[in-house]
Design an enzyme around this catalytic site. Structure first.
Site, short mmCIF file in Angstrom:
data_model
loop_
_atom_site.label_atom_id
_atom_site.label_comp_id
_atom_site.label_asym_id
_atom_site.label_seq_id
_atom_site.Cartn_x
_atom_site.Cartn_y
_atom_site.Cartn_z
N ASP A 102 44.05 44.85 37.89
CA ASP A 102 45.25 44.50 37.14
C ASP A 102 46.41 45.40 37.56
O ASP A 102 46.21 46.44 38.19
CB ASP A 102 44.94 44.66 35.65
CG ASP A 102 46.15 44.40 34.77
OD1 ASP A 102 46.82 43.37 34.96
OD2 ASP A 102 46.43 45.25 33.90
N ASP A 104 49.99 45.83 35.41
CA ASP A 104 50.74 46.48 34.32
C ASP A 104 49.84 47.19 33.32
O ASP A 104 48.88 46.62 32.81
CB ASP A 104 51.59 45.43 33.60
CG ASP A 104 52.66 44.86 34.51
OD1 ASP A 104 53.53 45.63 34.95
OD2 ASP A 104 52.60 43.65 34.80
#
Length: 266
Positions: A102, A104
């Site tokens: 991922d 953010d």
């Protein structure tokens, strides 16, 4: 288009507490504002600033999204598509496990508000206006990415839009660690959340790991997850560095499920 819709984030607990206090003061001084303003000042900056909960999903803000949302899947996990999200495995990655990472609050934290110590400032065009996005790198992210690129076939998978995430990845990944990049349109919209369906990648699930701070992102395959804490601005954080010995060992395992089950147990 609202600039909040390009980045998918979770709420910073510190900012949430401050905003809650401010909102209470405003409510006491002028109760009529409460009806007109249902969201805090900060939450207006991003569409998805909330704590993800797979059991109690929030209602999505579809009106602000520039892309039509994927088909809602309220039953079981959707069936794999005819065409997988990832290309054929590169010859240099044969025999390696696939790690989905991922962006953010896992590798970086971004804000439309100026950050004095930002590592990157990324211009993003929204509705004809260029906005500056200030990006902070999580401590030890460079070392983490370089080592992960040696051990695994690494894929960036974010629920944010490519117009923001792609230039951030260009600046973040100076070594070409990410063999592929997947964005919001590759997610499945499920019960109010953008879910990363690992069965759509085109890799054997027993050889896939997802590294993500949001449990809602991997609710279809929690047994494949290595959860990480959401990161905002703590420059003393060492989580990425601390994970490296674990991933070195995991890269040598024949099947990831047993190791990850033990991790969840701890």
């Amino acid at each position: 288009m609202d600039n909040t819709s390009i980045i998918t984030q979770v709420t910073n607990p510190k900012e949430e507490e401050i905003l809650s206090t401010n909102a209470e003061k405003v409510s006491l001084s002028n109760s009529s504002l409460k009806k007109k303003r249902t969201r805090s000042i900060f939450s207006s900056l991003f569409c998805c600033l909330r704590s993800y909960d797979a059991d109690t999903p929030a209602t999505p803000n579809n009106n602000s999204s520039p892309l039509p949302p994927p088909v809602e899947e309220n039953g079981g996990p959707p069936k794999p598509p005819e065409k997988y999200l990832l290309p054929e495995v590169n010859i240099n990655d044969y025999g390696k496990k696939c790690v989905v990472i991922d962006l953010d609050e896992t590798l970086v934290h971004s804000s439309f508000k100026p950050i004095s110590n930002a590592d990157f400032i990324v211009p993003v065009e929204i509705a004809g206006t260029v906005h500056q996005v200030y990006v902070l790198k999580r401590p030890h992210v460079d070392e983490f990415l370089q080592k992960m690129g040696e051990l695994f076939e690494c894929v960036l998978f974010t629920a944010s839009l490519a117009k923001y995430a792609d230039p951030v990845a260009d600046l973040l990944d100076q070594w070409g660690v990410f063999r592929a990049r997947l964005f919001r349109e590759s997610c499945v919209f499920h019960r109010g959340n953008y879910v990363k369906d690992l069965s759509r990648l085109g890799r054997e699930l027993r050889n896939v790991i997802i590294v993500d701070n949001s449990p809602a992102s991997y609710i279809f395959h929690p047994e494949n997850a290595v959860p990480v804490q959401s990161w905002f601005d703590d420059m003393t954080d060492t989580e990425l560095l601390d994970l490296l010995p674990f991933f070195e060992g995991l890269s040598k395992e024949e099947d990831v499920y047993g190791v990850l089950q033990n991790l969840r147990g701890r």
